[in-house]
Design an enzyme around this catalytic site. Structure first.
Site: not given
Ligand code: PA5
Length: 489
Positions: A343, A364, A479
Site C-alpha cells: 500500500e 518444501h 470500494k
Molecule cells: O492502511 C490503510 O489505511 C488501510 O489498509 C486501512 O487500514 C484499511 O482499509 C481499514 O480501514 P479503516 O481503518 O478505515 O476501516
C-alpha cells in the site's frame, strides 16, 4: 530519558552478503553476482541522497502547513511511541496510554473472550503481536495458564459468511450465562474511517448478538465494547447514538495512516488486552526512531534496509521482495509487512511486490523456485536468533532406524540455524541475493523495534522513489465500485 535498550537486544540488518565481492576470480557464479548483486559503489553513491531523505522525513514530522505535493502526509507515527510514554509519565490515568491500560484491564476482568474487529492496518498489527508474543494455543489453554488474559479472535476482516458464523456459533455454545465472567465476551472494533464495510457489518452483527445475550438495556453493551476510530466518521456517530461518550471512544489520530497505526490505540488496546507489556513495546519503537534520526549509516538499520532494498528494486531490477521468515511465530508479521509495502510503495506503476514466506516450512513448497526459478527476487531473511524457550534436543534413542542419534546433541535451534546456513550457501552458490534482518529474540521490546524499523524504512524508500508512502487511493477504487454493485448500479 534513559535508553533502556541493552546492546544485545538491538536488531540489525546484515546485507554484506548481497554486495558484489571485490577481487573475486572469474567463475560463472562470480559473473552472475556482478549482474544480480548490488555494487558497493552504488550504495556509496546513494548516501548523500539517503541522508537528505532522512532530513526530509525528520522535517515532515514538524510541518504544520502541508504543501499540496506532500499530501497526504501522515508522519505522526514517527514520534508517537515516545509521546505516549512521556504523556503517560506526566498525566498517568488520563493519558492515552493510561486509558488504554484501564480499558484493557476492564475487558480482562470482565470477559474471557474478546473479538477484535478490523481489517488491513486496523487489524494486522495486533494480530502480528498476538502471534509473535502469545502461545499459538493461547485460546485453548486453561484459564490459569492464560493468567487472566481472555481468548482472542479476529473478525470483521472479510465477508466470509461461514467464518463469521463459526465464531458466532462458538460464542453461542460456550457463553450461556452472562453473569459468569468465564462466559462473557467483549468486542474491540477498529476502523479509522469508520466506514469500512467488512468491519461495519461485523460490528452491527456483534451488537445484535450482544443485545440478545446481555439484554437490550444492559450496561455491558457499552462497557464490554471498545470502539477505536478516527476523529470523525460513521462509526463515531453510531457509537455516540448508542450512548458511548467521547471518553469511551479511542481516537486514531488523523495524521497516522492505517498501516502505520500499530502504536496508536489500534494496536495498543488489543496488545494490552492480550497482557503484553505495552510500555516495553513503545520503548522499543521509540529507540528505533532515535537510531533512525541520530545514528550514522553503519549503525542505522532503517537507512541500510531502505537503501539496499530500494537499489535492489530500482537498479538491480528485482521486482519481487521476499521476506523469508525463519520463525513460525512471525507469519502474521509477514502479512502486516506485505500490506505496508504494497500500500505504501505500489503506486504510479511502480513499487516492489512483497511476498512473505515462512521457513523452513516453505522450503518444501516454494524453495524450488527460490533456488532455480526466475531471477526476479531479493530475499530478506528475518531471523530470530534465540528462542524464548529452552532448546528441544534431538536426544539419543535405542531405535536409530531414523539415523538421528548422530545429531543427539543438537537442538531445534541448531537445526534451524543449519537450515538457514545451508539455504544461504545454496542461494549464494547460484548468485541469488539475500540479506538478513536479525532479531535477538521475540519480546515486546524487539517487536517494537522491528515494526517501527520496517515502517520508517518504507517511508524512506517511498521518498527515495519519489512516491508518496502515505495514502492508498488505489484501495478506494474497488470500494466505490462495490458500493455501486450493492446499490444495483
Ligand atoms: O492502511 C490503510 O489505511 C488501510 O489498509 C486501512 O487500514 C484499511 O482499509 C481499514 O480501514 P479503516 O481503518 O478505515 O476501516
Amino acid at each position: 530519558m534513559v535508553d533502556m535498550q541493552l546492546p544485545d537486544e538491538a536488531i540489525s540488518y546484515q546485507y554484506q552478503s548481497l554486495l558484489v565481492p571485490t577481487l573475486e576470480d572469474w567463475t560463472t557464479a562470480a559473473e552472475l553476482r556482478t549482474q544480480h548483486y548490488l555494487s558497493s559503489a552504488a550504495l556509496r553513491d546513494l548516501t548523500p541522497r539517503l541522508l537528505q531523505v532522512r532530513s526530509q522525513v525528520a522535517t515532515e514530522r514538524e510541518l504544520r502547513q502541508v504543501p499540496p505535493e506532500l499530501q497526504p502526509l501522515e508522519a505522526a507515527f514517527i514520534d508517537l511511541p515516545q509521546k505516549h510514554l512521556d504523556q503517560f509519565r506526566r498525566q498517568g490515568d488520563t493519558s492515552v496510554l493510561g486509558r488504554v491500560l484501564a480499558a484493557a484491564t476492564r475487558l480482562r476482568e470482565q470477559t474471557d473472550r474478546v473479538v477484535v474487529l478490523g481489517v488491513g492496518g486496523s487489524y494486522l498489527g495486533a494480530r502480528a503481536l498476538f502471534e509473535a508474543l502469545r502461545s499459538a494455543y493461547h485460546n485453548e489453554l486453561p484459564a490459569e495458564a492464560r493468567m487472566g488474559v481472555p481468548r482472542l479472535y479476529f473478525e470483521g476482516n472479510n465477508f466470509d459468511n461461514d467464518a463469521l458464523q463459526e465464531l458466532l456459533d462458538l460464542l453461542q455454545s460456550t457463553c450461556v450465562d452472562p453473569d459468569i465472567r468465564e462466559e462473557r465476551w467483549g468486542v474491540i472494533t477498529v476502523s479509522k474511517s469508520g466506514s469500512t464495510l467488512e468491519t461495519a457489518v461485523a460490528y452491527r452483527t456483534f451488537r445484535r448478538e450482544a443485545v440478545e445475550f446481555y439484554g437490550g438495556r444492559s450496561d455491558r453493551l457499552n462497557s464490554l465494547f471498545i470502539p477505536i476510530t478516527g476523529p470523525t466518521g460513521k462509526l463515531r456517530e453510531l457509537c455516540k447514538a448508542e450512548g458511548f461518550t467521547d471518553d469511551d471512544i479511542f481516537t486514531v489520530p488523523e495524521d497516522v495512516g492505517g498501516r502505520y497505526s500499530v502504536f496508536t490505540p489500534v494496536g495498543l488496546v488489543p496488545a494490552a488486552v492480550m497482557g503484553l507489556d505495552v510500555r516495553a513495546l513503545l520503548l522499543g519503537a521509540a529507540s528505533m526512531t532515535r537510531r533512525f534520526l541520530e545514528e550514522p549509516f553503519d549503525r542505522n538499520p532503517v537507512l541500510q534496509y531502505a537503501a539496499v532494498n530500494f537499489l535492489m528494486t530500482e537498479q538491480v531490477r528485482k521486482p519481487l521482495r521476499l521476506l523469508s521468515i525463519w520463525s513460525k511465530k512471525l507469519e502474521a508479521l509477514g502479512l502486516w509487512y506485505d500490506q505496508l509495502v504494497a500500500e505504501s510503495l505500489g503506486k504510479q506503476g511502480r513499487g516492489p511486490t512483497p511476498l512473505s514466506s515462512v521457513q523452513t516450512r516453505d522450503l518444501h513448497s516454494r524453495g524450488q523456485q527460490f533456488q532455480d526459478g526466475p531471477r526476479d527476487k531479493v530475499i530478506n531473511n528475518l531471523v530470530v536468533k534465540a528462542p524464548r524457550t529452552p532448546p528441544i534436543m534431538v536426544g539419543m534413542s535405542d531405535r536409530n532406524q531414523d539415523e538421528l542419534n548422530q545429531y543427539n546433541r543438537k537442538g531445534l535451534p541448531d537445526l534451524m540455524d543449519a537450515a538457514l546456513q545451508g539455504t544461504e550457501r545454496a542461494y549464494g552458490d547460484v548468485a541469488r541475493p539475500t540479506a538478513s534482518l536479525v532479531v535477538p529474540t521475540l519480546s515486546e521490546h524487539t517487536m517494537g523495534q522491528l515494526m517501527q524499523m520496517l515502517m520508517l524504512a518504507t517511508v524512506v524508500e517511498g521518498r527515495l522513489m519519489g512516491v508518496n508512502p502515505y495514502g492508498q487511493s488505489g484501495v478506494e477504487v474497488y470500494k466505490a465500485q462495490m458500493r455501486q454493485v450493492l446499490k444495483g448500479g
